[in-house]
Design an enzyme around this catalytic site. Sequence first.
Site, short mmCIF file in Angstrom:
data_model
loop_
_atom_site.label_atom_id
_atom_site.label_comp_id
_atom_site.label_asym_id
_atom_site.label_seq_id
_atom_site.Cartn_x
_atom_site.Cartn_y
_atom_site.Cartn_z
N ASP A 1 0.88 -1.17 0.00
CA ASP A 1 0.00 0.00 0.00
C ASP A 1 0.92 1.22 0.00
OD1 ASP A 1 -1.61 2.19 0.68
OD2 ASP A 1 -3.04 0.94 1.77
N LYS B 1 -6.35 10.02 -1.85
CA LYS B 1 -5.36 10.80 -1.08
C LYS B 1 -4.48 11.63 -2.01
CE LYS B 1 -7.15 8.19 2.16
NZ LYS B 1 -8.49 8.49 2.59
C1 LIG Z 1 -3.22 3.82 3.69
C2 LIG Z 1 -4.64 3.66 3.25
N1 LIG Z 1 -4.97 2.61 2.48
C3 LIG Z 1 -6.25 2.42 2.07
C4 LIG Z 1 -7.26 3.29 2.42
C5 LIG Z 1 -8.65 3.04 1.95
O1 LIG Z 1 -8.97 3.91 0.90
P1 LIG Z 1 -10.43 4.52 0.60
O2 LIG Z 1 -10.80 5.37 1.77
O3 LIG Z 1 -10.20 5.29 -0.67
O4 LIG Z 1 -11.35 3.36 0.42
C6 LIG Z 1 -6.95 4.41 3.19
C7 LIG Z 1 -8.02 5.37 3.55
O5 LIG Z 1 -7.89 6.23 4.37
C8 LIG Z 1 -5.60 4.59 3.63
O6 LIG Z 1 -5.27 5.64 4.40
#
Ligand SMILES: Cc1ncc(COP(=O)(O)O)c(C=O)c1O
Length: 379
Positions: free
Chosen positions: A173, A198
């Site tokens: 990630d 983000k």
């Molecule tokens: C590091 C990280 N991965 C995945 C996600 C999940 O993404 P989404 O909110 O776009 O579904 C987030 C959400 O805050 C995140 O901060």
Amino acid sequence: MSMNIETLLAQAGCGRDARTGALSTPIYQTATFEHPELGRSTGFDYSRTSNPTRLALEETLAAAEGGARGFAFGSGLAAIDCVLRLFQPGDRLVVTEDLYGGTFRILEKVFRPVGVEAIYVDTSRVELVAAALAQPGVRAVFLETPSNPLLKIADIRAIAALAQARGLLTIVDNTFLTFLLQRPLELGADIVVYSASKYLGGHNDVVAGALVARTPALAERLGFFQNSVGGVLGPQDAWLLLRGLKTLPLRLRQQQENARLIAEFLARHPRVSQVWYPGLPAHPGRDVLLGESAGCGAMIAFSVESAARVPDILKRVRVFRFAESLGGVESLITYPIAQTHADIPVDIRDRLGIHDRLLRLSVGIENVADLLADLEAVL
Ligand SMILES: Cc1ncc(COP(=O)(O)O)c(C=O)c1O
């Protein structure tokens, strides 16, 4: 001609409409595509399978990340759901222990009940990861690095090599640093995951997710699940992301510069007990991060002396906005235990150090003097 990444991003989606010469990729707001005759297609049949605006974004992501193929989803969690469908009942994944609460929730509440089990490890310690990878049934390692919210750093190169030696997948990630600063596929990872809501989008105005696969074989499997499950990104939001990507290098440069000054300010401040920012000399993961990335990002965590001060800080901030999310041009302040990490059980949060005195900042592109003055006033 191979282009530098700033050029590739600035011109993302350009020149894709030969008929009109539209510079910006049109928003193809269509569910379906007309066929000239039986057996012939324009290359597009139905927008769940492929849509020209989404394809422009997916091709940009693949090129920027250096992978075989990119995929865009309706949220970061939809992208993570797609990756987790690669696994079968009985399979286990080694996962970063302090990760986004929503990722923990999908692993525990959606995938564990169907037999896909996460083993949580402090992935900043390679020896712990090595031991976990040797457990029976392990098929992959899923890293969030820097981790959320404590910004622990995993050594992607070392961990991907361990996983590869066992024939296991490495999934990263990369939401916090993006391909501009950290390039997991070049460090040996197989799949990169994003909450594109983000930094990639960058304006706190779109929820989206993305995956990039290193090999065509993995891309084919992920593409099958993307089309079969269908959590795709719509054309309007794909266009917003393409537009956001064009300025990612400029935004991130300013965000990082602001974050460095804010982290140094907090580290000196008498009302702040601890600061977590990988760019500070005291951060334990700093050397690993600087060895594998081109920057430390713009996320900061800090703790105040007493939880009783938190409501007042959140109420009185004027430039930082009290909201969950990160990576946009507007600076945000988040209270992890009540927001991003509320779904992680208290005993686990306590063990990880995600306590009631911890606050998280996502630093934006504002004038840093205003951000510092805001913090000074509330502290
Ligand atoms: C590091 C990280 N991965 C995945 C996600 C999940 O993404 P989404 O909110 O776009 O579904 C987030 C959400 O805050 C995140 O901060």
